[in-house]
Every structure is written in C-alpha cells, then in structure tokens.
Design an enzyme around this catalytic site. Structure first.
Site, PDB file in Angstrom:
ATOM      1  N   MET A  35      24.339   8.009   3.297  1.00  0.00           N
ATOM      2  CA  MET A  35      24.200   9.314   3.935  1.00  0.00           C
ATOM      3  C   MET A  35      24.481   9.231   5.433  1.00  0.00           C
ATOM      4  O   MET A  35      25.129  10.104   6.014  1.00  0.00           O
ATOM      5  CB  MET A  35      22.800   9.886   3.669  1.00  0.00           C
ATOM      6  CG  MET A  35      22.563  11.241   4.288  1.00  0.00           C
ATOM      7  SD  MET A  35      23.824  12.432   3.768  1.00  0.00           S
ATOM      8  CE  MET A  35      23.081  13.121   2.308  1.00  0.00           C
ATOM      9  N   PHE A  69     -12.215  -7.495  13.387  1.00  0.00           N
ATOM     10  CA  PHE A  69     -11.151  -7.976  12.506  1.00  0.00           C
ATOM     11  C   PHE A  69     -10.738  -6.862  11.525  1.00  0.00           C
ATOM     12  O   PHE A  69     -11.574  -6.246  10.879  1.00  0.00           O
ATOM     13  CB  PHE A  69     -11.627  -9.215  11.727  1.00  0.00           C
ATOM     14  CG  PHE A  69     -10.591  -9.718  10.764  1.00  0.00           C
ATOM     15  CD1 PHE A  69      -9.375 -10.215  11.224  1.00  0.00           C
ATOM     16  CD2 PHE A  69     -10.804  -9.663   9.387  1.00  0.00           C
ATOM     17  CE1 PHE A  69      -8.407 -10.655  10.336  1.00  0.00           C
ATOM     18  CE2 PHE A  69      -9.842 -10.105   8.494  1.00  0.00           C
ATOM     19  CZ  PHE A  69      -8.634 -10.597   8.974  1.00  0.00           C
ATOM     20  N   GLN A  70      -9.463  -6.617  11.467  1.00  0.00           N
ATOM     21  CA  GLN A  70      -8.869  -5.586  10.595  1.00  0.00           C
ATOM     22  C   GLN A  70      -9.447  -4.199  10.840  1.00  0.00           C
ATOM     23  O   GLN A  70      -9.636  -3.421   9.917  1.00  0.00           O
ATOM     24  CB  GLN A  70      -8.982  -5.993   9.122  1.00  0.00           C
ATOM     25  CG  GLN A  70      -8.129  -7.231   8.827  1.00  0.00           C
ATOM     26  CD  GLN A  70      -7.883  -7.463   7.360  1.00  0.00           C
ATOM     27  OE1 GLN A  70      -8.709  -7.164   6.527  1.00  0.00           O
ATOM     28  NE2 GLN A  70      -6.712  -8.016   7.046  1.00  0.00           N
ATOM     29  N   GLU A 121       0.815  -1.216   0.000  1.00  0.00           N
ATOM     30  CA  GLU A 121       0.000   0.000   0.000  1.00  0.00           C
ATOM     31  C   GLU A 121       0.847   1.265   0.000  1.00  0.00           C
ATOM     32  O   GLU A 121       0.463   2.283  -0.573  1.00  0.00           O
ATOM     33  CB  GLU A 121      -0.962  -0.007   1.193  1.00  0.00           C
ATOM     34  CG  GLU A 121      -2.105  -1.023   1.070  1.00  0.00           C
ATOM     35  CD  GLU A 121      -1.737  -2.434   1.516  1.00  0.00           C
ATOM     36  OE1 GLU A 121      -0.546  -2.693   1.782  1.00  0.00           O
ATOM     37  OE2 GLU A 121      -2.646  -3.285   1.594  1.00  0.00           O
TER      38      GLU A 121
END
Ligand SMILES: Cc1ncc(C[n+]2csc(CCOP(=O)(O)OP(=O)(O)O)c2C)c(N)n1
Ligand SMILES: [Mg+2]
Length: 580
Positions: free
Chosen positions: A487, A115-116, A48
């Site tokens: 870096m 759930f979720q 995502e």
C-alpha cells in the site's frame, strides 16, 4: 474470599467463556486462581497485542449471534500491559467492546518506578471509554461489572481494569452479592437506549420523500445493532441505493441491486460518484471518517444530511447535519420501516444514472480480474480474492489485515453473510488479522474463517501461529506476498515519483516457518494453481496456509488521493496523478 476469586466470579457472572492473555508477576494470583477454578477456556497468546486482537475477534464476531460477548484479555503489569496498547487503541477506533484486566504493582509501590511498573491508567485513559483501578477488595466485583457494562453500552469500546497485586490478594469474610444492574452508570455517552425523537424522525421522512437522489451510507453501527435485514427491507421498499463504509460491508449482500459497494478512498466509482451527486445522504451508524469523506469542504455540498448515530459526540463533528437522530440504528430503521408516511418511489432516473457510473469501470475491471496476472505474468491480488469469493460463494468469514490486499478484499469479496468481514479500520493496524481470526473462529466455530494478510502485516503477529498450533484453531491463512509494503509502495508510485523508501522487503521461507508449527502449506505463483489451492485449504480439516506470490506493481484503483475530494478520484492510471 480473595480478590482474585471476586474477579473471576464477576467475569463468570457476565458469561465470559474465553480469556486471552499472558502471565507475569503482577497478574500471577489471578492466573493461579483461574487454573484452580477453570471457569473459562484460557488461551495463551504469544504476545499481548495478539491477546487484545483475539478478544476483539470474540466481540466483533459474536455481536450478530444470539450470544453476544465482550472479549476479555488479561496481562501482567508494565511491559505486558504496554504490549496491549495498540490492540486497545484499535478497539477504541473501531468501537469494539473489549475488557482488558492488567495486574499492577502493589499500592505501596505505585509511583516509585517499581519493577515492571507503568502508569497503565495514565496511558490507557485517552484510548479507552473508561479506566479503573480498584483500591480495595470491596470494589472489585462492582468494578468488573461496571467495566463490562461500559464496554458495550451505547457505542462499544475498550475498558481497562488495572488491579494492584495486593488488592488481588486481599481477603474478606463475607461476600455481599452484587446486583449487576446497580453497576450500570447512566453517564451521558454511555446511555445505551436514547429514545428516538419522533419529531426528528418525521423530518427525516419528509426529506426522504422529497429526495430525487437519496443515498444511504451504511456504517459499522448497522452491523453492531444487527440491523442488516431492516436496512435491506427499507432500501428495497423505498428504493434507495446503499454504499458501505469499510466496516459497513457485509451488512447486506454486496451484489444486491441497490448496493454500490464500498465508498471512500478506495471505494467503487459508482459509490463515490453517487455520493457526489446525491441530494440526500442518510448516514447510518457511521462517523464520517476522512477515508470516507475526502476533503470535508467539498463533501456533500449539494446534499441534505440525515445522521443516525448512537454516540452524540459524533453528531455534527465532521459533517453538519440537517436532521440528526441520536439513537440505535436498528430502532430507527424499525420505525422507518413501519412508517406509513414514508413513500416508496421508483427513482428510475437516479438508478439509471447509477448504472452509468457502474459501467464506467465494470468492463475494465472484469478484464483485469479475468486476466489474473500483471504485465510480467505475476498474480494479481484482485484475481485471487475474486476466486476466493467465487469458490466460497461469498459465504465465508474473511478477516483482512491492513494494506492493498485489505482494500482488494473490501472491493472484490462478494459478502453474502451478515457480519462476515473483520479488519482494523479506524487505526489500520497491520498484524491484526491472524490473532483477530483466532477470536473470530472461537466465537463462530461452525463457520469457515479466512485470515488474509500481506507479507508485511503477517510478520507483525506471526508468533500467533503458536496459538493456532496449540489450540488447534481451524483458520485458513492466505498470504499475499508481493515482496513489498504494497500500500505504501502504491503511494510512492503515485505521489513520490516511484522512490521506494522502506518498502521492498526480503521475505523468509514461509513454508519452513509454518512447517515448524505443523501447519500444512502451499505456495502458488501460477494462475492455473490459484483455485486448487483455495479448494485444498477449504477442504482441509484444521489450519492451512497458502502463500500467493503476487505482483508488487498492482495498483488498487479507484483511489482518492489523501487530502483530495471525491471528484479528485483517480479512476485509471492514465489519470495524471498529483505530485506533492
Ligand atoms: C502497525 C502499522 N505500521 C505501519 C502501517 C502503515 N502501513 C499501512 S499499509 C502498509 C503496507 C502493508 O504491507 P503488506 O502487509 O505487505 O500488505 P500489502 O499492502 O502489500 O498488501 C503500511 C506499512 C500500518 N498501517 N500499521
Ligand atoms: Mg506486501
């Protein structure tokens, strides 16, 4: 009509062409409807976070086209939405319009640890311009329109619309057609066209006319307001040198005689010395980030400050101004350009002084670039980027990741095309480049796009090679493999007595990895092969990857140590670095 259909109708009405995302239980109804209607091209990311950066790529790259668009991403609830967080925070820090639509558990389950379930609105609220959770089908269309308006009104930024599954599935008989202009909240901070206060403009003109040593600080706002040609015209006419923030780069050709290149922590000597010696700073569409100002107490102590900025909350936030104009940069530059009382002055002494600043490092830098390799014969990133710049004539689009190579790109790519440089600046999110380049390429398909990453950042979103493969995205990937988180290694060399904690890295066989995605690849460690690889990648139709084996000991100078002021700039490694 169903809630899902109204979501898609509103997006289509707003001209959305691409939706980036990843499915899951709580967003399945909208995905299902998308599949039935096929109103947009759906691009499935492999994570995502990738979808958020792809959507950013659309917004960032299209802002200068005649078809500017807010990028849209869509995910399921819980872990799907939480994987968006970094990409959304990044959009907020860089003022990038972005709409994220997330599925949420049904209203009856909210706050039950279903759930979720995650508190998406709670998590996203401090990172976004606005969050919404429509609780009825009657609100869906207006919410999407309002959200899209808010993403790009005034200063751009991310907006999240979290839609509970049962609201997606609600039905209603008749559709009342929404008037999109009725969905434009006139809330302070979102106001997109504050009119220019002419008395302030007059004061600004007075300061510019009286200034012996003015300096323009060109920020991201010059890009997002499409004001590149106005900036250039003004700087040429009135003879004012221009320094660029990281995101101001590519607002005008970087080798223009009035250009000083990038300012700030890794800015050029001439930009930083000019900033220190200026008697007037004209800051355009920028926010005085600490990477630009260094120690605030020492910033602009001898200079007057004019600040042109669309977001009133940025004015007098870090740096006190003498004249603050809260308005669109392009509008202000247009008015200044037409103002007959603004005097053109040669300012020869100021430009002669700037030439002296330039000469301080130009010889040494040229020698290092030309040499191409470090003391052990390993390739220097600055040589590779200089060759990329020369071979593309500075005209291509460059999407930089985060690290040394990013600063090298900002310093040594000779940007000629307006709005051709994209990277994560405010957040400095490693892994941004590969997915962002996908969105950029989709927004500007006619241009060549280079995604340039370090070995650390490349592995953070390496999975998006799958997206490149599936959708046949023509992105040229340059991997600067120095075997280190370069870096951070540089800071360790300069400020931590060379103790390399958590920065050396064993790298995989990248050739084998990209072969798995069907992407052609070259590995280069010899100076004599640098150009050929760039030419091969550029000429190839489709994605191509070049891995450069680089010198981990390369140090990117000048550098202003964190917490230091501009006068603490380390120009050469012989300068005794401060130890913590
Ligand atoms: C997500 C994330 N984690 C950590 C950092 C801190 N950080 C900034 S630059 C950098 C090193 C980047 O290494 P690499 O991608 O190999 O690029 P290089 O500096 O070697 O060119 C790190 C760890 C960051 N900016 N972003
Ligand atoms: Mg590295």
């Amino acid at each position: 009509m169903q809630g899902t259909q109204l979501v898609l109708k509103a997006l289509a009405d707003r001209g959305v062409k691409f939706v980036f995302g990843y499915t899951g239980g709580a967003i399945m109804p909208i995905f299902d409807e998308m599949e039935k209607q096929r109103l947009f091209t759906f691009v499935m990311s492999r994570h995502e976070q990738g979808a958020a950066f792809m959507a950013q790529g659309i917004s960032r790259a299209s802002v200068s086209t005649d078809d500017p668009r807010t990028g849209v991403c869509m995910t399921t609830s819980g872990p799907g939405a939480m994987n968006l967080v970094t990409g959304i925070a990044d959009a907020g820090m860089d003022s990038v319009p972005l709409l994220a639509i997330t599925g949420q558990v049904a209203t009856g389950f909210i706050a039950t640890d279903a759930f979720q379930e995650s508190d998406v609105v709670g998590v996203m609220m401090p990172l976004t311009k606005q969050t919404y959770m429509p609780l009825s089908i009657d609100d869906i269309e207006a919410t999407i329109h309002e959200a899209m308006f808010v993403t790009s009104a005034g200063r751009g930024g991310p907006v999240v619309v979290d839609i509970p599954k049962n609201v997606q599935l609600q039905e209603k008989e008749s559709v009342c057609t929404i008037d999109p202009s009725a969905c434009e909240p006139q809330v302070p901070g979102y106001m997109c066209t504050p009119s220019v206060d002419m008395s302030l403009l007059k004061q600004a003109v007075g300061l510019i006319n009286r200034s012996e040593r003015p300096l323009i600080l060109c920020g991201h706002g010059v890009i997002t307001s499409n004001a590149g040609s106005r900036l250039r015209a003004l700087a040429e006419k009135v003879r004012i040198p221009v320094a660029f923030t990281l995101h101001g780069l590519s607002a005008m050709p970087v080798d223009h005689p009035v250009s000083l290149g990038m300012v700030g922590m890794h800015g050029t000597v001439e930009a930083n010395r000019s900033l220190l010696n200026a008697d007037l700073i004209i800051a355009l569409g920028m926010r005085f980030d600490d990477r630009v100002t260094g120690k605030l107490e020492e910033f602009a102590t001898n200079a007057k400050v004019i600040h042109v900025e669309i977001d009133p909350s940025e004015i007098d936030k870090n740096v006190a101004t003498d004249v603050a104009i809260n308005a669109d940069v392009s509008q202000v530059l247009g008015l200044l350009g037409r103002d007959p009382s603004l005097m053109a002055r040669p300012r020869n002494r100021w430009f002669a002084r700037i030439d002296e600043f330039r000469k301080e490092t130009s010889g040494a830098l040229k020698a290092e670039i030309d040499a191409g390799v470090g003391p052990e014969g390993k390739l220097l990133a600055r040589h590779i980027v200089s060759r990329l710049s020369a071979l593309t004539e500075g005209k291509d689009i460059v999407v930089g990741d985060v690290g040394q190579h990013q600063m090298v790109l900002a310093r040594f790519y000779n940007f000629q095309t307006f709005n051709s440089w994209f990277t994560s600046g405010g957040a400095g999110t490693m892994g941004c480049s590969l997915p962002m380049a996908i969105g950029v390429k989709l927004a500007r398909p006619g241009e060549r796009v280079w995604s340039v990453s370090g070995d650390g950042g490349f592995q953070m979103n390496i999975q998006e090679l799958g997206t490149i493969m599936e959708y046949d995205i023509d992105v040229k990937i340059l991997l600067m493999n120095n075997g280190y988180l370069g870096m951070v290694r540089q800071w360790q060399t300069l400020f931590y007595d060379g103790r390399y904690a958590g920065t050396p890295m064993k790298n995989p066989d990248y050739g084998a990895i990209v072969a798995g995605y069907g992407i052609p690849y070259l590995k280069v460690s010899e100076l004599s092969q640098v150009d050929e690889a760039i030419k091969t990648a550029a000429a190839h139709k489709g994605a191509f990857m070049v891995e450069y084996v680089c010198d981990p000991r390369e140090i990117i100078l000048p550098m202003i140590p964190a917490g230091g002021g501009i006068k603490d700039m380390i120009v050469s490694i012989d300068d005794e670095p401060q130890r913590p």
